[in-house]
Scaffold this motif. Sequence first.
Motif, mmCIF file in Angstrom:
data_model
loop_
_atom_site.group_PDB
_atom_site.id
_atom_site.type_symbol
_atom_site.label_atom_id
_atom_site.label_comp_id
_atom_site.label_asym_id
_atom_site.label_seq_id
_atom_site.Cartn_x
_atom_site.Cartn_y
_atom_site.Cartn_z
ATOM 1 N N VAL A 181 0.812 -1.223 0.000
ATOM 2 C CA VAL A 181 0.000 0.000 0.000
ATOM 3 C C VAL A 181 0.844 1.271 0.000
ATOM 4 C CG1 VAL A 181 -1.760 1.311 1.270
ATOM 5 C CG2 VAL A 181 -1.892 -1.192 1.170
ATOM 6 N N ALA A 182 2.003 1.257 0.652
ATOM 7 C CA ALA A 182 2.726 2.491 0.969
ATOM 8 C C ALA A 182 3.062 3.334 -0.263
ATOM 9 C CB ALA A 182 4.005 2.150 1.739
ATOM 10 N N ASP A 183 3.666 2.736 -1.278
ATOM 11 C CA ASP A 183 4.076 3.512 -2.451
ATOM 12 C C ASP A 183 2.866 4.072 -3.198
ATOM 13 O OD1 ASP A 183 6.864 3.144 -2.150
ATOM 14 O OD2 ASP A 183 6.723 1.149 -3.032
ATOM 15 N N TYR A 184 1.811 3.272 -3.281
ATOM 16 C CA TYR A 184 0.603 3.722 -3.973
ATOM 17 C C TYR A 184 -0.050 4.877 -3.215
ATOM 18 C CZ TYR A 184 -4.112 3.659 -5.920
ATOM 19 O OH TYR A 184 -5.310 4.023 -6.495
ATOM 20 N N ALA A 185 -0.145 4.757 -1.897
ATOM 21 C CA ALA A 185 -0.760 5.822 -1.090
ATOM 22 C C ALA A 185 0.025 7.124 -1.224
ATOM 23 C CB ALA A 185 -0.846 5.385 0.373
ATOM 24 N N ALA A 186 1.348 7.024 -1.264
ATOM 25 C CA ALA A 186 2.167 8.232 -1.421
ATOM 26 C C ALA A 186 1.914 8.885 -2.778
ATOM 27 C CB ALA A 186 3.643 7.867 -1.264
ATOM 28 N N LEU A 187 1.736 8.083 -3.808
ATOM 29 C CA LEU A 187 1.427 8.620 -5.142
ATOM 30 C C LEU A 187 0.094 9.357 -5.127
ATOM 31 C CD1 LEU A 187 1.920 8.865 -8.204
ATOM 32 C CD2 LEU A 187 0.879 6.592 -8.452
ATOM 33 N N MET A 188 -0.912 8.780 -4.473
ATOM 34 C CA MET A 188 -2.222 9.428 -4.419
ATOM 35 C C MET A 188 -2.138 10.770 -3.682
ATOM 36 S SD MET A 188 -4.236 7.465 -6.149
ATOM 37 C CE MET A 188 -2.810 7.013 -7.148
ATOM 38 N N GLU A 189 -1.315 10.841 -2.646
ATOM 39 C CA GLU A 189 -1.162 12.111 -1.910
ATOM 40 C C GLU A 189 -0.535 13.187 -2.789
ATOM 41 O OE1 GLU A 189 -0.831 12.810 2.131
ATOM 42 O OE2 GLU A 189 -0.232 10.762 2.635
ATOM 43 N N ARG A 190 0.294 12.781 -3.740
ATOM 44 C CA ARG A 190 0.896 13.771 -4.648
ATOM 45 C C ARG A 190 -0.098 14.264 -5.698
ATOM 46 N NH1 ARG A 190 5.204 9.992 -4.242
ATOM 47 N NH2 ARG A 190 4.812 9.109 -6.325
ATOM 48 N N LEU A 191 -1.061 13.425 -6.060
ATOM 49 C CA LEU A 191 -2.011 13.778 -7.118
ATOM 50 C C LEU A 191 -3.201 14.586 -6.612
ATOM 51 C CD1 LEU A 191 -2.170 10.407 -9.111
ATOM 52 C CD2 LEU A 191 -0.982 12.502 -9.784
ATOM 53 N N PHE A 192 -3.609 14.327 -5.372
ATOM 54 C CA PHE A 192 -4.866 14.890 -4.885
ATOM 55 C C PHE A 192 -4.663 15.763 -3.645
ATOM 56 C CE2 PHE A 192 -6.007 10.778 -6.931
ATOM 57 C CZ PHE A 192 -6.619 11.333 -8.048
ATOM 58 N N TRP A 379 -8.138 5.464 -7.622
ATOM 59 C CA TRP A 379 -7.794 6.777 -8.183
ATOM 60 C C TRP A 379 -9.051 7.529 -8.612
ATOM 61 C CZ3 TRP A 379 -9.016 8.475 -13.077
ATOM 62 C CH2 TRP A 379 -8.434 9.673 -13.496
ATOM 63 N N ALA A 380 -9.973 6.838 -9.292
ATOM 64 C CA ALA A 380 -11.207 7.474 -9.745
ATOM 65 C C ALA A 380 -12.038 7.955 -8.562
ATOM 66 C CB ALA A 380 -12.019 6.516 -10.603
ATOM 67 N N VAL A 381 -12.087 7.148 -7.520
ATOM 68 C CA VAL A 381 -12.827 7.531 -6.314
ATOM 69 C C VAL A 381 -12.213 8.789 -5.697
ATOM 70 C CG1 VAL A 381 -13.436 6.810 -3.962
ATOM 71 C CG2 VAL A 381 -13.602 5.174 -5.861
ATOM 72 N N LEU A 382 -10.896 8.834 -5.612
ATOM 73 C CA LEU A 382 -10.222 9.988 -5.007
ATOM 74 C C LEU A 382 -10.375 11.242 -5.860
ATOM 75 C CD1 LEU A 382 -7.034 8.153 -3.729
ATOM 76 C CD2 LEU A 382 -8.770 9.262 -2.300
ATOM 77 N N LEU A 383 -10.360 11.104 -7.177
ATOM 78 C CA LEU A 383 -10.579 12.279 -8.019
ATOM 79 C C LEU A 383 -12.002 12.801 -7.839
ATOM 80 C CD1 LEU A 383 -9.724 14.367 -10.032
ATOM 81 C CD2 LEU A 383 -9.975 12.680 -11.870
ATOM 82 N N TRP A 384 -12.963 11.922 -7.748
ATOM 83 C CA TRP A 384 -14.335 12.359 -7.461
ATOM 84 C C TRP A 384 -14.388 13.100 -6.125
ATOM 85 C CZ3 TRP A 384 -18.904 13.355 -9.437
ATOM 86 C CH2 TRP A 384 -19.257 12.804 -10.680
ATOM 87 N N LEU A 385 -13.746 12.546 -5.108
ATOM 88 C CA LEU A 385 -13.771 13.194 -3.794
ATOM 89 C C LEU A 385 -13.076 14.555 -3.837
ATOM 90 C CD1 LEU A 385 -13.051 10.138 -1.456
ATOM 91 C CD2 LEU A 385 -15.200 11.416 -1.657
ATOM 92 N N ASN A 386 -11.990 14.662 -4.605
ATOM 93 C CA ASN A 386 -11.316 15.949 -4.734
ATOM 94 C C ASN A 386 -12.235 16.980 -5.392
ATOM 95 O OD1 ASN A 386 -7.809 16.615 -5.365
ATOM 96 N ND2 ASN A 386 -9.460 18.102 -5.200
ATOM 97 N N ILE A 387 -12.931 16.564 -6.437
ATOM 98 C CA ILE A 387 -13.866 17.459 -7.128
ATOM 99 C C ILE A 387 -14.997 17.891 -6.182
ATOM 100 C CG2 ILE A 387 -15.584 17.558 -8.977
ATOM 101 C CD1 ILE A 387 -13.665 15.579 -10.517
ATOM 102 N N LEU A 388 -15.548 16.946 -5.452
ATOM 103 C CA LEU A 388 -16.622 17.257 -4.503
ATOM 104 C C LEU A 388 -16.127 18.194 -3.404
ATOM 105 C CD1 LEU A 388 -18.113 13.670 -4.206
ATOM 106 C CD2 LEU A 388 -19.279 15.637 -5.212
ATOM 107 N N ALA A 389 -14.868 18.002 -2.974
ATOM 108 C CA ALA A 389 -14.314 18.838 -1.912
ATOM 109 C C ALA A 389 -14.132 20.276 -2.373
ATOM 110 C CB ALA A 389 -12.977 18.265 -1.445
ATOM 111 N N VAL A 390 -13.808 20.482 -3.646
ATOM 112 C CA VAL A 390 -13.601 21.828 -4.172
ATOM 113 C C VAL A 390 -14.928 22.487 -4.538
ATOM 114 C CG1 VAL A 390 -12.558 23.176 -6.036
ATOM 115 C CG2 VAL A 390 -11.275 21.299 -4.984
ATOM 116 N N ARG A 391 -15.791 21.751 -5.230
ATOM 117 C CA ARG A 391 -17.039 22.350 -5.698
ATOM 118 C C ARG A 391 -18.100 22.457 -4.611
ATOM 119 N NH1 ARG A 391 -18.634 20.609 -11.813
ATOM 120 N NH2 ARG A 391 -20.474 21.777 -11.086
#
Length: 542
Positions: A181-192, A379-391
Motif C-alpha cells: 500500500v505504501a508507495d501507492y498511497a504516497a502517489l495518491m497524496e501527490r495527485l490529490f 484513483w477514480a474515487v479519489l478524483l471524485w472526492l477531490n472534485i466534490l471537496a472543491v465544488r
Amino acid sequence: MIRTVETTPFADQKPGTSGLRKKVRHFQQPNYIQNFVQATFDSLGAHDGATLVLGGDGRYYNREVIQIVLRMAAANGFGRVLVGQGGILSTPAASNVIRQYGAFGGLILSASHNPGGPDEDFGIKYNIGNGGPAPEAITEAIYARSQVIDRYLTVDADDIDLDTVEETVIGGMTVQVIDPVADYAALMERLFDFDAIRALIASGFRLSFDAMSAVTGPYATEILGRRLGAGEGAILNGVPLPDFGGHHPDPNLVHAKALYDALMAPDAPDFGAASDGDGDRNLIIGRGIFITPSDSLAMLAANAHLAPGYAGGLKGIARSMPTSGAADRVAEALGIALYETPTGWKFFGTLLDAGLATICGEESAGTGSDHVREKDGLWAVLLWLNILAVRRQSVADIATEHWAKYGRNYYARHDYEGVDSAAADALMAALRGKLTELPGSTVNGLKIVSADDFAYIDPVDGSTSQKQGIRIGFDGGSRIVYRLSGTGTSGATLRVYLERYEPATGDLTQDTPVALADLIAAAAQIAGIAAHTGRNAPDVVT
C-alpha cells in the motif's frame, strides 16, 4: 542449483485482452502454470539480473502460484523480485511499483472482476516495463512459445514467508517482500488535495466504499479510512478473501446492489463507491443517482483541473470504442484530442507514453490517467472526492450541470453471459455478412446510416487491430455496438452497447431503459439474438 523439467505444450494458453484466465482447477493441472510462466520468460529477451514485480488480488491459488513463480524467476536469471506482502498487490499498485522501481516488468495474478475460489477463476498476465499490459506482439510471442515448449526451469527451495516485510534469497536471487500500500498511497497524496478532502469529510460528508472482499480493502482502509479520516466504518467488506466472500467482485449495479440500495435510501450517505477484484475498476454512486462509467469519465475529465496533479490541464482524452461519446464533447470544449481505441487498457499505453493523452476510460468501469499504465479504481474515487471537496456540490448537482452544458448520452450495456461459443461466433459472423446492406434500412422505426467492423491503427506505433466490435449507427446519433468479451473463462459473453444522445435542449431526466427502449428492440432484431443464443433477455444490465 537450476533444475530443468521436461514438459509438453497445452493448446489453450493464448492470452486474452487481460492475460490468461481459466478455472482454478485448470491451472492446477501438472505443469500448466509452469508452462505459461516459462513461455513468458522465454519471450522476454535478455533479463539477467533484472527486477520483476509479483503480486495478485489475493484470490484462491494466489499464494501457491507466487511460490512457483519465485523459484522459476530465480532459475531464469532474474536478480530481484518485489512481491507484495501476503501476495497482495492491486493491479494499479503493481503498475506503479514497476514504474517507480524501474523494474523489467511484472506478473500480476488476477482474474479481475471474476469470482474466486477452488471452483472459480484464476488469471495471470505480464506487464511490461512501462507498467502497462503486454502489447499484442508480446502476448502473441508468449502464445507461440507455449505451443512448442518442452521444458521449464526452476530451483529447489523452500517457500518464503510472504507475510513479513523482509528480504530473503532464493537460488541467488533477492526476494523483497514489500508493503503493498505504501508507495501507492504516497502517489495518491501527490495527485490529490488530501487536506481539502479531509476537510470535506470532517464537515459531516459521509462516504461508503465497498471493497467487495477484494484487493482494495487494505488500500481503502489506509487512504480513505486513516489518511482522509473517513474511519474504518466507511469501508465495507475491507478484508481480502480467497473467495471474495462467495460474491462476484464486479462493481456494477447487480453485484454491488446493497451499496446501490443504500445510496438510494432516505438516509443515504453523500457518496458511494466500489472497486473490483484486482482494484482497477470502479463504481460511482451519489445520493439518489448512479453515474455510468462513460459519464464518470466525461465528468472527471471536465473537472480534473481541480486536483493538484492535473491543474495544468489535460493533454488529451482516450476512450474505448464501446464507451459512450460523452467524453468526446468534453474534449471538444477543452480543445484537446479525443482518441477512440479498441477495448483493452493496453491500447492506451502508447498514447500515454507519447504524452498524447492524460485521462483514459472504458465503459466497463475502468478509468485512469498517466500516473500509471493501468486503470485505477481507487484513483477514480479519489478524483471524485477531490472534485466534490472543491465544488462543494452533490454528485447529482454536478451531473445535472454537466448534462445541461454538454447534453446527455443515455447509455447501457447488455451482457449475455455463458453463451455457447459457436453460437456467439455465428451471430457475429452473420452480422459481418450484412454490414454492407444495413445502411439505408430502417429497423423498429430507426434509420441506419452506418455499419462497420471497428479497426484501429495506433497513431504512435502504427500497429493495426481488426474486428474490434461491430458498430451500427442511426440517424440522430444513436448507435448499437456488438462485441464478444475476452475476460471470461467459460463460453462467450456477448456484449451489446446501446447509446442515444440527447442534446442539452432536450429531455435530460428520462429513465435510461425508457430512453433506450427502441434501440433495445432494434438490437435484438438486427442481430437475431434470440435465434442464435436462445436468450430473450440479457443476464446483466449495466
